[in-house]
Motif scaffolding. Structure first.
Motif, PDB file in Angstrom:
ATOM      1  N   ILE A 102      -2.167  -2.417  -8.623  1.00 57.76           N
ATOM      2  CA  ILE A 102      -2.228  -2.784  -7.194  1.00 57.76           C
ATOM      3  C   ILE A 102      -2.707  -4.229  -7.028  1.00 57.76           C
ATOM      4  CG2 ILE A 102      -2.544  -0.428  -6.319  1.00 57.76           C
ATOM      5  CD1 ILE A 102      -5.581  -0.998  -6.158  1.00 57.76           C
ATOM      6  N   SER A 103      -2.905  -4.919  -8.142  1.00 55.57           N
ATOM      7  CA  SER A 103      -3.608  -6.206  -8.084  1.00 55.57           C
ATOM      8  C   SER A 103      -2.840  -7.291  -7.342  1.00 55.57           C
ATOM      9  CB  SER A 103      -3.938  -6.686  -9.499  1.00 55.57           C
ATOM     10  OG  SER A 103      -2.752  -6.990 -10.202  1.00 55.57           O
ATOM     11  N   ARG A 104      -1.535  -7.063  -7.100  1.00 52.39           N
ATOM     12  CA  ARG A 104      -0.776  -8.125  -6.410  1.00 52.39           C
ATOM     13  C   ARG A 104      -0.449  -7.771  -4.962  1.00 52.39           C
ATOM     14  NH1 ARG A 104       2.925  -9.927 -11.536  1.00 52.39           N
ATOM     15  NH2 ARG A 104       1.611  -8.661 -12.856  1.00 52.39           N
ATOM     16  N   ILE A 105      -1.163  -6.789  -4.421  1.00 56.67           N
ATOM     17  CA  ILE A 105      -0.937  -6.472  -2.992  1.00 56.67           C
ATOM     18  C   ILE A 105      -1.769  -7.462  -2.174  1.00 56.67           C
ATOM     19  CG2 ILE A 105      -1.028  -4.707  -1.202  1.00 56.67           C
ATOM     20  CD1 ILE A 105      -0.897  -2.569  -3.327  1.00 56.67           C
ATOM     21  N   GLU A 106      -1.110  -8.514  -1.722  1.00 55.85           N
ATOM     22  CA  GLU A 106      -1.825  -9.627  -1.086  1.00 55.85           C
ATOM     23  C   GLU A 106      -2.575  -9.205   0.179  1.00 55.85           C
ATOM     24  OE1 GLU A 106      -2.690 -12.715  -1.887  1.00 55.85           O
ATOM     25  OE2 GLU A 106      -1.857 -12.232  -3.858  1.00 55.85           O
ATOM     26  N   ASP A 107      -2.001  -8.204   0.906  1.00 55.59           N
ATOM     27  CA  ASP A 107      -2.639  -7.781   2.161  1.00 55.59           C
ATOM     28  C   ASP A 107      -4.053  -7.246   1.935  1.00 55.59           C
ATOM     29  OD1 ASP A 107      -0.275  -8.330   3.296  1.00 55.59           O
ATOM     30  OD2 ASP A 107       0.311  -6.245   3.724  1.00 55.59           O
ATOM     31  N   LEU A 108      -4.350  -6.862   0.716  1.00 58.34           N
ATOM     32  CA  LEU A 108      -5.660  -6.250   0.442  1.00 58.34           C
ATOM     33  C   LEU A 108      -6.667  -7.269  -0.093  1.00 58.34           C
ATOM     34  CD1 LEU A 108      -4.715  -2.789  -1.128  1.00 58.34           C
ATOM     35  CD2 LEU A 108      -4.885  -3.494   1.262  1.00 58.34           C
ATOM     36  N   ARG A 109      -6.353  -8.539   0.072  1.00 53.85           N
ATOM     37  CA  ARG A 109      -7.228  -9.570  -0.482  1.00 53.85           C
ATOM     38  C   ARG A 109      -7.796 -10.430   0.657  1.00 53.85           C
ATOM     39  NH1 ARG A 109      -6.895 -10.789  -5.572  1.00 53.85           N
ATOM     40  NH2 ARG A 109      -4.738 -10.151  -5.833  1.00 53.85           N
ATOM     41  N   GLY A 110      -9.076 -10.770   0.576  1.00 47.87           N
ATOM     42  CA  GLY A 110      -9.647 -11.734   1.520  1.00 47.87           C
ATOM     43  C   GLY A 110     -10.777 -11.175   2.360  1.00 47.87           C
ATOM     44  N   VAL A 111     -11.546 -12.114   2.913  1.00 46.90           N
ATOM     45  CA  VAL A 111     -12.682 -11.776   3.771  1.00 46.90           C
ATOM     46  C   VAL A 111     -12.427 -12.423   5.122  1.00 46.90           C
ATOM     47  CG1 VAL A 111     -15.173 -12.020   4.093  1.00 46.90           C
ATOM     48  CG2 VAL A 111     -14.234 -11.870   1.772  1.00 46.90           C
ATOM     49  N   SER A 112     -12.612 -11.665   6.203  1.00 46.97           N
ATOM     50  CA  SER A 112     -12.417 -12.276   7.522  1.00 46.97           C
ATOM     51  C   SER A 112     -13.417 -11.696   8.515  1.00 46.97           C
ATOM     52  CB  SER A 112     -10.986 -12.022   8.025  1.00 46.97           C
ATOM     53  OG  SER A 112     -10.758 -10.627   8.064  1.00 46.97           O
ATOM     54  N   ARG A 113     -13.550 -12.408   9.629  1.00 41.03           N
ATOM     55  CA  ARG A 113     -14.416 -11.902  10.696  1.00 41.03           C
ATOM     56  C   ARG A 113     -13.547 -11.252  11.746  1.00 41.03           C
ATOM     57  NH1 ARG A 113     -19.030 -14.747  14.502  1.00 41.03           N
ATOM     58  NH2 ARG A 113     -19.035 -12.963  15.889  1.00 41.03           N
ATOM     59  N   GLY A 114     -13.793  -9.964  12.021  1.00 35.66           N
ATOM     60  CA  GLY A 114     -13.039  -9.264  13.055  1.00 35.66           C
ATOM     61  C   GLY A 114     -13.905  -9.155  14.301  1.00 35.66           C
ATOM     62  N   VAL A 151       0.851  -1.205   0.000  1.00 34.34           N
ATOM     63  CA  VAL A 151       0.000   0.000   0.000  1.00 34.34           C
ATOM     64  C   VAL A 151       0.886   1.255   0.000  1.00 34.34           C
ATOM     65  CG1 VAL A 151      -1.667   1.313   1.390  1.00 34.34           C
ATOM     66  CG2 VAL A 151      -1.947  -1.161   1.115  1.00 34.34           C
ATOM     67  N   GLU A 152       1.959   1.211   0.786  1.00 41.16           N
ATOM     68  CA  GLU A 152       2.867   2.368   0.862  1.00 41.16           C
ATOM     69  C   GLU A 152       3.465   2.670  -0.520  1.00 41.16           C
ATOM     70  OE1 GLU A 152       3.066  -0.347   2.960  1.00 41.16           O
ATOM     71  OE2 GLU A 152       1.885   0.728   4.458  1.00 41.16           O
ATOM     72  N   ASP A 153       3.852   1.591  -1.207  1.00 40.50           N
ATOM     73  CA  ASP A 153       4.354   1.708  -2.584  1.00 40.50           C
ATOM     74  C   ASP A 153       3.334   2.408  -3.481  1.00 40.50           C
ATOM     75  OD1 ASP A 153       6.770   0.605  -2.999  1.00 40.50           O
ATOM     76  OD2 ASP A 153       6.044  -1.202  -4.028  1.00 40.50           O
ATOM     77  N   ALA A 154       2.105   1.941  -3.374  1.00 42.02           N
ATOM     78  CA  ALA A 154       1.033   2.469  -4.244  1.00 42.02           C
ATOM     79  C   ALA A 154       0.844   3.962  -4.001  1.00 42.02           C
ATOM     80  CB  ALA A 154      -0.268   1.708  -3.991  1.00 42.02           C
ATOM     81  N   VAL A 155       0.855   4.344  -2.727  1.00 43.48           N
ATOM     82  CA  VAL A 155       0.656   5.762  -2.384  1.00 43.48           C
ATOM     83  C   VAL A 155       1.834   6.593  -2.894  1.00 43.48           C
ATOM     84  CG1 VAL A 155       0.477   7.390  -0.442  1.00 43.48           C
ATOM     85  CG2 VAL A 155      -0.820   5.241  -0.413  1.00 43.48           C
ATOM     86  N   ARG A 156       3.048   6.038  -2.729  1.00 43.40           N
ATOM     87  CA  ARG A 156       4.244   6.769  -3.179  1.00 43.40           C
ATOM     88  C   ARG A 156       4.243   6.925  -4.710  1.00 43.40           C
ATOM     89  NH1 ARG A 156       8.457   4.714  -5.395  1.00 43.40           N
ATOM     90  NH2 ARG A 156       8.023   2.616  -4.625  1.00 43.40           N
ATOM     91  N   ILE A 157       3.928   5.843  -5.402  1.00 37.42           N
ATOM     92  CA  ILE A 157       3.935   5.915  -6.872  1.00 37.42           C
ATOM     93  C   ILE A 157       2.857   6.888  -7.353  1.00 37.42           C
ATOM     94  CG2 ILE A 157       3.635   4.606  -9.015  1.00 37.42           C
ATOM     95  CD1 ILE A 157       4.708   2.126  -7.485  1.00 37.42           C
TER      96      ILE A 157
END
Ligand SMILES: Cc1cc2nc3c(=O)[nH]c(=O)nc-3n(C[C@H](O)[C@H](O)[C@H](O)COP(=O)(O)OP(=O)(O)OC[C@H]3O[C@@H](n4cnc5c(N)ncnc54)[C@H](O)[C@@H]3O)c2cc1C
Length: 280
Positions: A54-66, A14-20
């Motif tokens: 941004i399609s390979r930023i793994e941290d932004l993928r998935g569904v979870s219960r918080g 995400v930091e990369d994406a914001v910087r770019i």
């Protein structure tokens, strides 16, 4: 037609994406599933100077219960939302809506966050986000922030995102066990964008009636919400479904037809919720 020439940059975090994004300026676009962006570029409806993948930023993928909420990563593909047991168990409204989003090929690439960021007024997921009181989490040059879904959608393809900001994830408060949901849309063919659609939630402490493909953005039908909370009959609630709403006709249906559809959809949804055979 062909796209204009553009730079391609890939972000791994995400930091990369914001910087770019800061480096590339306001005419750069984030590339998620590419299902709408690339089509718009091919038609020269959008001519970005750079694509930030941004399609390979793994941290932004998935569904979870918080803790008391469901967390959906922005890059979670529609097909993964559809297959998610967490969504099936806790968010039946999203489970019903996702099956109506386009066709399987598009659901295999299109993303949850991409749908919200695009803010197509006829899209299903923005309306679900408003009906469920979701919060949209954003990262950008000014840091991280969150916006209530009802404030996020500002107009036709217009959101609260500022230049250089991206959606990272969405949080949805866990609906109360007694909550009931209604989802219905009218489309010419299964998978087409809706001519008019409805996402609603009836919980002990709140009622949300949200239309899509009716106005410039997903809109809450507050007169209908009040009628439901008063215990009015489905017919009486439906009679005020479009009251006070700015309805826009388009090439799928006139304004008058859309108002009629809005009333029909609400009556059907309320009757389905009242039926003892309805489980969600
Ligand atoms: C033929 C066809 C039929 C369709 N039918 C439907 C339908 O019935 N219902 C429906 O809801 N959708 C429909 N869609 C759209 C589809 O659901 C896509 O998922 C959605 O358009 C965008 O998701 P994406 O990941 O492909 O985004 P992209 O195409 O990659 O991006 C779309 C826009 O959002 C921006 N963006 C993407 N992700 C982010 C992010 N995380 N943060 C900030 N900006 C971001 C991009 O910069 C771009 O401007 C259809 C698309 C097609 C091509």
């Amino acid at each position: 037609m062909k796209t204009n020439a553009f730079a391609y940059r890939r972000a791994d975090t995400v930091e990369d994406a914001v910087r770019i994004a800061r480096e590339e300026g306001d005419e750069a676009r984030f590339l998620a599933g590419g299902q709408s962006l690339l089509a718009a570029m091919n038609f020269r409806l959008d001519e970005p100077t750079a694509l930030i993948d941004i399609s390979r930023i793994e941290d932004l993928r998935g569904v979870s219960r918080g803790d008391g909420e469901i967390v959906i990563g922005a890059l979670t593909r529609h097909a993964d939302v559809e297959a998610s047991p967490v969504i099936a168990e806790h968010l039946p409204l999203v489970a019903a809506a996702i099956r109506e989003v386009a066709h399987p090929a598009i659901r295999n690439r299109g993303t949850f966050g991409g749908s919200l960021a695009l803010a197509d007024p006829a899209a299903e997921l923005p309306a679900c986000a408003v009906a469920l009181d979701a919060r949209i989490h954003i990262a950008g040059p000014g840091g991280a922030r969150a916006v209530a879904a009802d404030d996020f959608f500002r107009g036709l393809y217009e959101t609260a995102l500022e230049p250089g900001e991206l959606v990272t994830h969405v949080t949805v408060p866990l609906p109360a066990p007694e909550a009931r949901h209604g989802f219905a849309e009218l489309a010419r063919r299964h998978g087409d964008y809706a001519m008019t659609g409805l996402a609603m939630m009836r919980a002990p402490e709140r009622t949300r009636v949200v239309y899509f493909a009716l106005s410039e953005r997903p809109v809450r039908a507050r007169a209908a919400e009040a009628a439901i909370e008063r215990g009015a009959s489905p017919a009486d609630c439906a009679a005020v479904a479009d009251e006070g709403l700015d309805v826009l006709g388009d090439n799928s249906a006139s304004e008058a037809t859309k108002r009629h559809y809005a009333r029909v959809l609400l009556r059907r949804a309320l009757e389905a919720i009242a039926s003892p055979e309805t489980t969600s």
